[in-house]
Design a protein around this motif. Structure first.
Motif, short mmCIF file in Angstrom:
data_model
loop_
_atom_site.label_atom_id
_atom_site.label_comp_id
_atom_site.label_asym_id
_atom_site.label_seq_id
_atom_site.Cartn_x
_atom_site.Cartn_y
_atom_site.Cartn_z
N ASP A 26 0.62 -1.02 0.05
CA ASP A 26 0.08 0.33 -0.06
C ASP A 26 1.27 1.21 0.09
O ASP A 26 0.67 2.28 -0.19
CB ASP A 26 -1.03 0.23 1.61
CG ASP A 26 -1.83 -0.23 0.91
OD1 ASP A 26 -2.89 0.44 -0.57
OD2 ASP A 26 -2.95 0.36 1.85
N ARG A 29 2.23 2.00 -3.19
CA ARG A 29 1.47 2.63 -4.12
C ARG A 29 1.40 3.90 -4.46
O ARG A 29 1.32 5.01 -4.82
CB ARG A 29 -0.36 1.91 -3.88
CG ARG A 29 -0.11 0.99 -5.24
CD ARG A 29 -2.00 -0.29 -4.94
NE ARG A 29 -2.02 -0.01 -3.48
CZ ARG A 29 -1.92 -1.21 -3.20
NH1 ARG A 29 -1.09 -2.43 -3.97
NH2 ARG A 29 -2.24 -1.77 -2.04
N THR A 30 1.18 4.06 -2.91
CA THR A 30 1.07 5.57 -2.62
C THR A 30 2.36 6.55 -2.85
O THR A 30 2.05 7.57 -3.15
CB THR A 30 0.78 5.69 -0.98
OG1 THR A 30 -0.24 4.59 -0.43
CG2 THR A 30 0.16 6.86 -0.30
N ASN A 31 3.47 5.69 -3.02
CA ASN A 31 4.67 6.63 -3.15
C ASN A 31 4.40 7.07 -4.68
O ASN A 31 5.17 8.00 -4.85
CB ASN A 31 5.92 5.60 -2.96
CG ASN A 31 6.24 5.91 -1.66
OD1 ASN A 31 6.23 7.17 -0.69
ND2 ASN A 31 7.23 5.45 -1.35
N ARG A 32 4.04 6.26 -5.74
CA ARG A 32 4.09 6.11 -7.13
C ARG A 32 2.77 7.17 -7.30
O ARG A 32 3.21 8.08 -7.45
CB ARG A 32 3.22 4.84 -7.69
CG ARG A 32 4.17 4.44 -8.01
CD ARG A 32 3.82 3.00 -8.60
NE ARG A 32 5.39 1.38 -8.19
CZ ARG A 32 4.40 0.81 -7.36
NH1 ARG A 32 2.87 0.60 -7.17
NH2 ARG A 32 5.49 -0.66 -6.44
N TRP A 33 1.53 7.15 -5.60
CA TRP A 33 0.51 8.05 -6.80
C TRP A 33 0.70 10.22 -6.11
O TRP A 33 0.70 10.77 -6.89
CB TRP A 33 -0.66 7.60 -5.70
CG TRP A 33 -1.47 7.07 -6.17
CD1 TRP A 33 -1.54 6.30 -7.07
CD2 TRP A 33 -2.57 6.39 -4.83
NE1 TRP A 33 -2.72 5.01 -6.93
CE2 TRP A 33 -3.39 5.05 -5.60
CE3 TRP A 33 -2.45 6.47 -3.37
CZ2 TRP A 33 -3.88 4.28 -4.60
CZ3 TRP A 33 -3.36 5.49 -3.16
CH2 TRP A 33 -4.69 3.99 -4.01
N LEU A 34 1.48 9.17 -5.15
CA LEU A 34 2.07 11.27 -4.88
C LEU A 34 3.23 11.65 -5.48
O LEU A 34 3.55 12.90 -5.79
CB LEU A 34 2.40 11.20 -3.24
CG LEU A 34 1.37 10.26 -2.87
CD1 LEU A 34 1.86 10.70 -0.67
CD2 LEU A 34 0.43 12.37 -2.29
N VAL A 152 -6.69 10.57 -0.35
CA VAL A 152 -5.63 9.57 -0.18
C VAL A 152 -5.94 8.36 0.29
O VAL A 152 -6.07 6.98 0.69
CB VAL A 152 -4.34 10.08 0.31
CG1 VAL A 152 -3.37 8.30 -0.05
CG2 VAL A 152 -3.61 10.67 -1.33
#
Ligand SMILES: C[S@@+](CC[C@H](N)C(=O)[O-])C[C@H]1O[C@@H](n2cnc3c(N)ncnc32)[C@H](O)[C@@H]1O
Length: 209
Positions: A26, A29-34, A152
């Protein structure tokens, strides 16, 4: 906003491997979105680096991306043994244990786990292992806190949703982090570049010795 030094749910040593693995996925994924992953890749691309060490790497998702995209040799380092990893990860405390040598050392979403004195010791420890240290972390500010809660957190597991908000409140402001870094490199010939992203969604400190 006062700095809140609360332990995060993911720091609980009693969590099962499956829960930890899911939380790390998770986080990746958050590192990619941000845009955190892209920000690191951009700094490494064309830098001439051949090897990268990631401190507090979790289960090494960022390193996999660096290896597959840029073809660099990668090593991870974390306090907690990774439940699932397809890169080599050394277990230890990056503040005080000897670190493997690398052209570039990274610490992504890691320094908010440390006290000011520990960050100073971390930076000095890294200076024995590398000529470059890139720190990417959160900014303690109401704007990223509310953006995280609204846009998020609803898409994350309850552990990552809670830890994300705690992490923003546990993070350092750019002014605080800059002061800590200056203390760590005082008396050396280090060059420090420090930037904060729009909406304070991240800050990056890039130290070269
Ligand atoms: C929020 S997670 C970030 C994981 C990964 N960097 C990412 O962005 O997905 C912070 C990680 O730092 C590790 N960590 C905290 N303190 C550490 C220390 N002193 N030495 C090594 N790892 C540490 C934790 O075990 C955890 O895996």
């Amino acid at each position: 906003m006062q700095r809140l030094d609360t332990v995060e749910l993911l720091d609980d040593p009693a969590l099962s491997d499956a829960v930890v693995a899911e939380a790390y996925s998770d986080l990746a994924r958050t590192n990619r979105w941000l845009g955190n992953t892209r920000a690191i890749l951009r700094r490494l691309k064309g830098s001439g680096a051949r090897s990268v060490l990631d401190l507090g790497c979790g289960q090494g998702a960022l390193l996999e991306e660096i290896r597959d995209t840029l073809g660099l040799s990668v090593t991870g380092f974390d306090l907690r043994p990774a439940p699932r990893a397809s890169v080599g990860i050394v277990t230890g405390d990056a503040v005080k244990d000897p670190l493997p040598q690398a052209d570039v050392v990274l610490a992504v979403l890691m320094v908010h786990h440390l006290s000011e004195d520990e960050i100073v010791r971390l930076i000095r420890n890294v200076s024995h292992a590398s000529h470059r240290f890139i720190i990417l972390d959160l900014v303690r500010h109401w704007l990223p806190l509310w953006l995280f809660r609204i846009f998020v957190a609803p898409f994350l597991s309850h552990i990552n949703a809670a830890d994300g908000a705690t992490s923003v409140r546990r993070a350092y402001t750019p002014r605080e982090l800059r002061k800590i870094v200056n203390r760590a490199v005082e008396g050396t010939s280090a060059c420090v570049r420090h930037t904060a992203a729009p909406f304070y969604i991240r800050q990056i400190v890039d130290i070269s010795w």
